[in-house]
Design a protein around this motif. Structure first.
Motif, mmCIF file in Angstrom:
data_model
loop_
_atom_site.group_PDB
_atom_site.id
_atom_site.type_symbol
_atom_site.label_atom_id
_atom_site.label_comp_id
_atom_site.label_asym_id
_atom_site.label_seq_id
_atom_site.Cartn_x
_atom_site.Cartn_y
_atom_site.Cartn_z
ATOM 1 N N PRO A 27 0.816 -1.231 0.000
ATOM 2 C CA PRO A 27 0.000 0.000 0.000
ATOM 3 C C PRO A 27 0.849 1.280 0.000
ATOM 4 C CG PRO A 27 -0.909 -1.605 1.530
ATOM 5 C CD PRO A 27 0.414 -2.145 1.082
ATOM 6 N N GLN A 28 2.091 1.190 0.500
ATOM 7 C CA GLN A 28 2.959 2.379 0.494
ATOM 8 C C GLN A 28 3.376 2.779 -0.919
ATOM 9 O OE1 GLN A 28 5.730 0.845 3.731
ATOM 10 N NE2 GLN A 28 5.741 3.046 4.134
ATOM 11 N N VAL A 29 3.250 1.848 -1.870
ATOM 12 C CA VAL A 29 3.525 2.199 -3.268
ATOM 13 C C VAL A 29 2.214 2.180 -4.074
ATOM 14 C CG1 VAL A 29 5.957 1.579 -3.228
ATOM 15 C CG2 VAL A 29 4.281 -0.179 -3.800
ATOM 16 N N GLN A 53 5.740 -6.273 12.475
ATOM 17 C CA GLN A 53 4.486 -5.669 12.971
ATOM 18 C C GLN A 53 4.213 -4.338 12.277
ATOM 19 O OE1 GLN A 53 3.933 -6.267 17.523
ATOM 20 N NE2 GLN A 53 6.055 -6.833 17.112
ATOM 21 N N HIS A 54 5.261 -3.518 12.086
ATOM 22 C CA HIS A 54 5.093 -2.219 11.418
ATOM 23 C C HIS A 54 4.566 -2.433 9.989
ATOM 24 C CE1 HIS A 54 6.511 2.049 10.562
ATOM 25 N NE2 HIS A 54 6.284 1.574 9.347
ATOM 26 N N GLU A 55 5.196 -3.379 9.258
ATOM 27 C CA GLU A 55 4.790 -3.615 7.861
ATOM 28 C C GLU A 55 3.385 -4.182 7.779
ATOM 29 O OE1 GLU A 55 6.264 -2.200 5.607
ATOM 30 O OE2 GLU A 55 7.933 -1.757 6.917
ATOM 31 N N GLU A 91 13.083 2.579 10.060
ATOM 32 C CA GLU A 91 12.302 3.410 9.145
ATOM 33 C C GLU A 91 11.778 2.469 8.083
ATOM 34 O OE1 GLU A 91 14.318 6.703 7.253
ATOM 35 O OE2 GLU A 91 12.385 7.636 6.827
ATOM 36 N N ALA A 92 10.460 2.377 7.974
ATOM 37 C CA ALA A 92 9.924 1.306 7.138
ATOM 38 C C ALA A 92 8.552 1.679 6.588
ATOM 39 C CB ALA A 92 9.824 0.017 7.947
ATOM 40 N N ASP A 151 0.971 -3.864 9.845
ATOM 41 C CA ASP A 151 -0.005 -2.815 10.169
ATOM 42 C C ASP A 151 -0.399 -2.030 8.919
ATOM 43 O OD1 ASP A 151 -0.546 -3.206 12.832
ATOM 44 O OD2 ASP A 151 0.708 -1.552 13.566
ATOM 45 N N HIS A 152 0.570 -1.796 8.016
ATOM 46 C CA HIS A 152 0.246 -1.067 6.774
ATOM 47 C C HIS A 152 -0.843 -1.788 5.980
ATOM 48 C CE1 HIS A 152 2.972 2.326 6.597
ATOM 49 N NE2 HIS A 152 4.033 1.574 6.869
ATOM 50 N N LEU A 153 -0.914 -3.116 6.104
ATOM 51 C CA LEU A 153 -1.908 -3.887 5.341
ATOM 52 C C LEU A 153 -3.311 -3.720 5.918
ATOM 53 C CD1 LEU A 153 0.162 -7.144 4.782
ATOM 54 C CD2 LEU A 153 0.109 -5.045 3.405
ATOM 55 N N ALA A 200 10.211 5.220 12.665
ATOM 56 C CA ALA A 200 9.879 6.176 11.616
ATOM 57 C C ALA A 200 9.262 5.396 10.465
ATOM 58 C CB ALA A 200 11.128 6.923 11.160
ATOM 59 N N CYS A 201 8.636 6.108 9.547
ATOM 60 C CA CYS A 201 7.937 5.452 8.440
ATOM 61 C C CYS A 201 8.202 6.244 7.167
ATOM 62 C CB CYS A 201 6.440 5.406 8.750
ATOM 63 S SG CYS A 201 5.454 4.674 7.444
ATOM 64 N N LEU A 202 8.461 5.529 6.075
ATOM 65 C CA LEU A 202 8.726 6.194 4.801
ATOM 66 C C LEU A 202 7.514 7.002 4.329
ATOM 67 C CD1 LEU A 202 10.541 3.213 3.064
ATOM 68 C CD2 LEU A 202 11.611 5.303 3.954
ATOM 69 N N SER A 203 6.340 6.707 4.880
ATOM 70 C CA SER A 203 5.131 7.452 4.509
ATOM 71 C C SER A 203 4.895 8.672 5.395
ATOM 72 C CB SER A 203 3.912 6.521 4.557
ATOM 73 O OG SER A 203 4.046 5.513 3.565
HETATM 74 NI NI NI Z 1 5.848 2.450 7.445
#
Ligand code: NI
Length: 187
Positions: free
Chosen positions: A51-53, A152-154, A186-187, A156-158, A110-113
């Protein structure tokens, strides 16, 4: 191969649940993974979710820097799971997470988004996660520490969740340029 544009907080693709990947072996999925690998490399991140892309599918990549891997890995079909020690990111298709135990640990994420920002996020210290690989095989893996945090961070994006939604103390949300130390991930 292409470097993809990364969606930023506020774009609707980041706030809705992504759909399962119907065919993990499809050529379109292989192309998406190649482009996401290149994008992750270019952004120098620890992980990237589809989803980040701007692709609303349940697929993530992550990598664990050398010295930070604490995984105990096994796979459902008896083969060894892709190791987080590999330079190349691990690809998780249709992943699912189960926490093991109650222990939560806090660290700066941190998050790339959300470029330029970081905050202290509590995460499960120990998890079991399951996923399908690009050949359609199912795997499972136990992880702790950084490895557990990035998964867990990744994942969560889903589900449309960004790390500030997991924070319990919003006073720690900061610009990284003011902090004087890098975020744990950072992800
Ligand atoms: Ni992220």
């Amino acid at each position: 191969m292409a470097i993809l544009k990364i969606a930023r907080m506020g774009h609707p693709v980041l706030s809705r649940a992504a759909l399962p990947v119907a065919d993990p072996t499809a050529p379109a999925i292989a192309r998406l993974i190649e482009d996401m690998m290149e994008t992750l490399e270019d952004a120098n991140g620890a992980g990237l979710a589809a989803p980040q892309v701007h692709v609303p599918l349940r697929l993530v990549l992550f990598r664990v820097p050398p010295g930070r891997e604490t995984a105990e890995e096994e796979s459902a079909d008896g083969e060894h799971a892709p190791s987080s020690e590999l330079e190349s990111p691990t690809v998780l298709i249709n992943p699912a997470i189960e926490p093991i135990g109650e222990r939560m640990v806090e660290d700066l994420e941190a998050c790339l988004s959300l470029p330029g920002l970081a905050g202290v996020v509590p995460r499960h210290d120990h998890i079991l996660y399951r996923w399908t690989d690009t050949e359609g095989r199912k795997h499972e893996c136990e992880a702790r520490g950084f490895h557990a945090r990035v998964v867990q961070h990744e994942c969560d994006h889903l589900d449309g969740i960004l790390y500030p939604m997991r924070m319990t103390d919003l006073s720690t949300l900061s610009f990284t340029s003011e902090l004087g130390r890098p975020a744990a991930l950072e992800a």
